[in-house]
Design an enzyme around this catalytic site. Structure first.
Site, PDB file in Angstrom:
ATOM      1  N   LYS A 139       0.806  -1.223   0.000  1.00  0.00           N
ATOM      2  CA  LYS A 139       0.000   0.000   0.000  1.00  0.00           C
ATOM      3  C   LYS A 139       0.840   1.274   0.000  1.00  0.00           C
ATOM      4  O   LYS A 139       0.439   2.257  -0.604  1.00  0.00           O
ATOM      5  CB  LYS A 139      -1.049   0.048   1.105  1.00  0.00           C
ATOM      6  CG  LYS A 139      -0.663  -0.473   2.419  1.00  0.00           C
ATOM      7  CD  LYS A 139      -1.796  -0.435   3.402  1.00  0.00           C
ATOM      8  CE  LYS A 139      -1.277  -0.779   4.774  1.00  0.00           C
ATOM      9  NZ  LYS A 139      -0.561  -2.061   4.818  1.00  0.00           N
ATOM     10  N   THR A 140       2.019   1.245   0.639  1.00  0.00           N
ATOM     11  CA  THR A 140       2.846   2.461   0.616  1.00  0.00           C
ATOM     12  C   THR A 140       3.270   2.764  -0.815  1.00  0.00           C
ATOM     13  O   THR A 140       3.130   3.902  -1.295  1.00  0.00           O
ATOM     14  CB  THR A 140       4.079   2.290   1.523  1.00  0.00           C
ATOM     15  OG1 THR A 140       3.619   2.068   2.840  1.00  0.00           O
ATOM     16  CG2 THR A 140       4.960   3.512   1.495  1.00  0.00           C
ATOM     17  N   GLU A 184      -2.900   6.377   2.468  1.00  0.00           N
ATOM     18  CA  GLU A 184      -2.652   4.964   2.750  1.00  0.00           C
ATOM     19  C   GLU A 184      -3.452   4.604   3.993  1.00  0.00           C
ATOM     20  O   GLU A 184      -3.316   5.234   5.036  1.00  0.00           O
ATOM     21  CB  GLU A 184      -1.149   4.779   3.000  1.00  0.00           C
ATOM     22  CG  GLU A 184      -0.814   3.397   3.478  1.00  0.00           C
ATOM     23  CD  GLU A 184       0.696   3.211   3.697  1.00  0.00           C
ATOM     24  OE1 GLU A 184       1.504   3.997   3.158  1.00  0.00           O
ATOM     25  OE2 GLU A 184       1.047   2.258   4.403  1.00  0.00           O
TER      26      GLU A 184
END
Ligand code: EPU
Length: 776
Positions: A139-140, A184
């Site tokens: 996700k980052t 995020e």
């Protein structure tokens, strides 16, 4: 400063509902963040400052990030004191903060509003059109990619990402010009349910964070809630079974992935070492080709999600493709720490088995010869819950060194350690996995195994990258040393000196170098001078006690090439510094030269023999030396005759700062039979009076009054021991290693003997063995 809202006047201990979105995005207040140094919290601090709030924060550590924020106006306290929150209108705390934190307790006690990080973030998102990126892995990178593509597409997005993103400038940014806010979403503590975004992008859902969730069903419940609370479109990875199951039935959902049924479908992927080319189709229609500047197939998957979002927001495909080509992923995501023709060192944040597999896969795709991994498990709970998976995650690594668990605020779980994972990897049939409980030694284990063409990966969410950085810094030097010694010479990092000492103890040499010629030795001396590196020369390591911390700097082992040469010329024998004294004795015998037979009994090499004026059978080295050749401390060569040299009992000062190259010994013609009988006499003496076990020869110099061996014997110290180091039963001046003795054991035993000799006989024993290196 405007009053926050009417509930601010609520009595202490009671918090009335607060219009947090309004409070945070339309008014200006004083906000205090507890645990501000964390990667998520520091991003929030940045957003709050940019929104015009007066921000303060406390943490037990300061970081580069808190330093940067202070320059932007953060009032930072490097401790947690209750009074820090006194002036604040709102207190925000990180999930890593415990309930008994003094600032949190005082904030709650005062009745002022106290909210979690995710609640504050969700409230800020309210002011924009939110896009939440969620999932267990990636996700980052995906959030960063989304923000980057939207920014390049001219949408001026604000963003909030969980790590430093070089291409975005910072981990969080508020851009008043744009409508979108890319964030995020963190699933680890359930706060994902705080968000009500316009769109969400779901990457994958599987078992993780089992310290917080009971099981997969509990995780899915949180994701289901996010999906339900998403006002616009849910973009989801159709190739992930759990994600597809949760999202497919939703009305407003768009899928991406490699499956034939994906709305945004990737195909024809061509992976290179650090990038991939691929084609993108939308419901069967070809949109075009893209190149993603990030390694690994998993990142192509992430990019497909980003493309789906960006196209739906109206950014032309060509513009998206151009942005992906320029993308630079986050720090600690396949981050190259060192690259040369021979070596590649990469750091990655992977700490879940799925991430480890993907990263190892990307490492394999670089085409390097071998992949060596150092892995630091993150959290005891995860190690326990996923250990079988971890066992299967390292198939693509040629060698794995596992450290102990990075606890991340968790208390240890009995029986769970890095060994747990190694056991699982070994069960799987992997033959090169080992556990290194001493974190600071991990780089040594990997560094010593390094060969040309290797890729080294550090994996984990804790501080394993520090070990890779040490290795990277040392590799810079090691490669320069290799360039000096050339193809025929050898350079090794962190060579265990226990392998090179006859006592079989000693820690690692930072740089172990085997030059083959006088010329390269001279260059090494100059290099060490220029680089301010200590240089130590080691021959056979027979009269040497290396401490357990090893030797810092360059350890030169002159053996092979010029240093192994032996030449007989009339009555003279010239031998290189690496030649064994025993070989000199036998070369003399072969030429019918006598007088050197005593050398048969010395285990060391010419260099060592010269350096300490070694002796046996009542003789000593310099009685037979005609001249020597050496290099001075600047690497210049010199030759000196015996009568120019100052020599003492077991000491030759010239070689304390200079380096022997060769010696010419003088012998006398003798009959073979006489030579043989002297050799036999020496062998017999050794056989009958000295131990065969691992030792460093005589430990002490003989005092004038009594041979040291006799003294130790008379003091009744034979067989006394420390650990596995023991005074030999055969000869009192020998300490033997009964197996796995440490240098510290030997050192302690030496001290014991010295103190008894001092007390009982008033004799100050002096060591003959040279003691070098760092204590542990
Ligand atoms: N002795 C004892 N008990 C013992 C050991 C020795 O009573 O446990 C007595 C011997 O019986 C002898 C005297 O002590 O009367 C001297 O012993 P030894 O003849 O073994 O000679 P050393 O002085 O102990 C020297 C060298 C050795 C070399 C031998 C043989 C020194 C410090 N040591 O030993 O060198 O091998 O002579 O020639 O000078 C070395 O330097 O590392 C080494 C092994």
């Amino acid at each position: 400063m405007k009053p926050a809202s009417e509930e601010r006047s609520a009595p202490a201990g009671r918090v009335l509902p607060l219009d947090l979105p309004r409070f945070l995005t339309r008014e200006h207040h004083r906000v205090h963040l507890v645990g501000v140094a964390g990667s998520g919290m520091s991003g929030l601090a940045a957003l709050l400052s940019q929104l015009g709030h007066a921000v303060s924060g406390s943490d037990k550590v300061s970081t580069m990030e808190t330093d940067r924020l202070q320059r932007l106006g953060l009032r930072f306290y490097e401790q947690h004191r209750p009074e820090h929150a006194d002036a604040a209108d709102l207190v925000v705390f990180s999930s890593a903060i415990r309930d008994n934190n003094p600032v949190l307790v005082s904030g709650r006690g005062s009745g002022k509003p106290v909210v979690r990080r995710a609640e504050a973030l969700a409230a800020i998102m309210h002011a924009k059109r939110g896009i939440v990126i969620a999932g267990m892995h990636g996700k980052t990178t995906t959030s960063a990619m989304t923000a980057h593509v939207l920014r390049e597409g001219g949408l001026h997005p604000s963003h909030y990402v969980g790590a430093e993103i070089p291409i975005l400038g910072t981990n969080a940014h508020w851009d008043p010009r744009g409508e979108y806010f890319v964030a995020e979403g963190d699933e680890s503590d359930g706060t994902l349910r705080c968000f009500h975004p316009e769109h969400s992008l779901i990457l994958n859902i599987e078992e993780e964070h089992l310290d917080f969730y009971a099981d997969l069903a509990a995780i899915e419940e949180v994701f289901a809630r996010l999906i339900e609370q998403t006002g616009g479109t849910v973009f989801y990875n159709i190739d992930d079974a759990n994600t597809a199951r949760l999202c497919a039935t939703r009305k407003n959902a768009i899928s991406f992935g490699f499956s034939d049924t994906a709305d945004y479908r990737g195909a024809e992927v061509d992976s290179h070492a650090f990038s991939s080319d691929f084609c993108v189709y939308f419901r069967g229609q070809r949109l075009g080709e893209a190149t993603l500047n990030a390694p690994g197939g998993h990142n192509v998957h992430n990019a497909l999600g980003v493309i789906a979002v960006a196209v739906e927001l109206g950014i032309p495909f060509e513009k998206i493709a151009a942005s992906l080509r320029k993308f630079e992923h986050a720090r600690r995501r396949f981050e190259i720490k060192y690259e040369s023709e021979r070596f590649l060192l990469v750091d990655d944040y992977a700490h879940h088995p799925t991430e480890i597999r993907a990263t190892l896969n990307a490492a394999r795709a670089t085409g390097r010869k071998r992949v060596l991994a150092m892995f630091q498990p993150h959290r005891y709970s995860r190690t326990k819950a996923l250990c079988t998976w971890f066992g299967r995650a390292f198939d693509d690594a040629d060698r794995v060194v596992v450290t102990d668990v990075y606890p991340a605020s968790e208390p240890p779980i009995p029986g769970i350690s890095g060994q747990t994972i190694v056991d699982e990897i070994v069960k799987r049939g992997h033959r090169a996995a080992s556990y290194q409980p001493r974190f600071e030694r991990v780089h040594c284990d990997i560094g010593n195994a390094l060969g040309g063409g290797d890729l080294v990966l550090s994996l984990g969410a804790g501080n394993i990258h520090e070990q890779l950085s040490i290795l990277a810094a040392d590799l810079v030097i090691a490669e320069k040393l290799k360039a000096i010694v050339g193809e025929e010479g050898h350079v090794r990092l962190y060579e265990a000196l226990s392998k090179h000492t006859t006592l079989r103890v000693g820690g690692p040499a930072q740089f172990w170098v085997e030059p083959q010629s006088e010329k390269t030795f001279a260059e090494l001396i100059q290099f060490c001078r220029d680089e301010n590196l200590p240089l130590f020369v080691m021959g056979r390591g027979s009269n040497l006690l290396v401490r357990d911390g090893g030797i810092r700097g360059v350890v030169v082992h002159p053996s092979g090439g010029d240093f192994d040469k032996i030449e007989v010329n009339g009555c003279e024998i010239t031998a290189g510094t690496g030649v064994k004294l025993r070989e000199v004795a036998y070369a003399a015998r072969a030429a019918n030269l006598g007088g050197l037979e005593w050398m048969e009994g010395i285990p060391g090499v010419v260099g060592g023999g010269l350096r300490m004026n070694a002796g046996a059978m009542g003789k000593q080295t310099f009685e037979n030396v005609g001249r020597i050749r050496y290099l001075d401390s600047e690497g210049n060569p010199h030759e000196k005759h015996r009568d120019e040299l100052e020599v003492f009992y077991r000491r030759f000062p010239l070689l304390e700062n200079n380096f022997a190259i060769s010696a010419t010994f003088r012998a006398l013609p003798a009959e073979r039979a006489i030579i043989d009988s002297r050799l036999r006499e020496s062998q017999e003496k050794r056989r009958t009076t000295q131990p065969i076990a691992k030792s460093a020869g005589c430990i002490f110099k003989n005092p004038d009054s009594i041979p040291a061996g006799k003294l130790v014997d008379e003091l009744g110290l034979k067989n006394s021991r420390v650990g596995n180091a023991r005074v030999s039963q055969v000869h009192g001046n020998f300490i033997v290693n009964d197996g796995d003795a440490t240098a510290a054991d030997v050192f302690q035993l030496i001290e014991n003997i010295k103190s008894v000799a001092r007390e009982k006989r008033g004799i100050e024993l002096e060591t003959e063995v040279e003691i070098v290196g760092e204590p542990e």
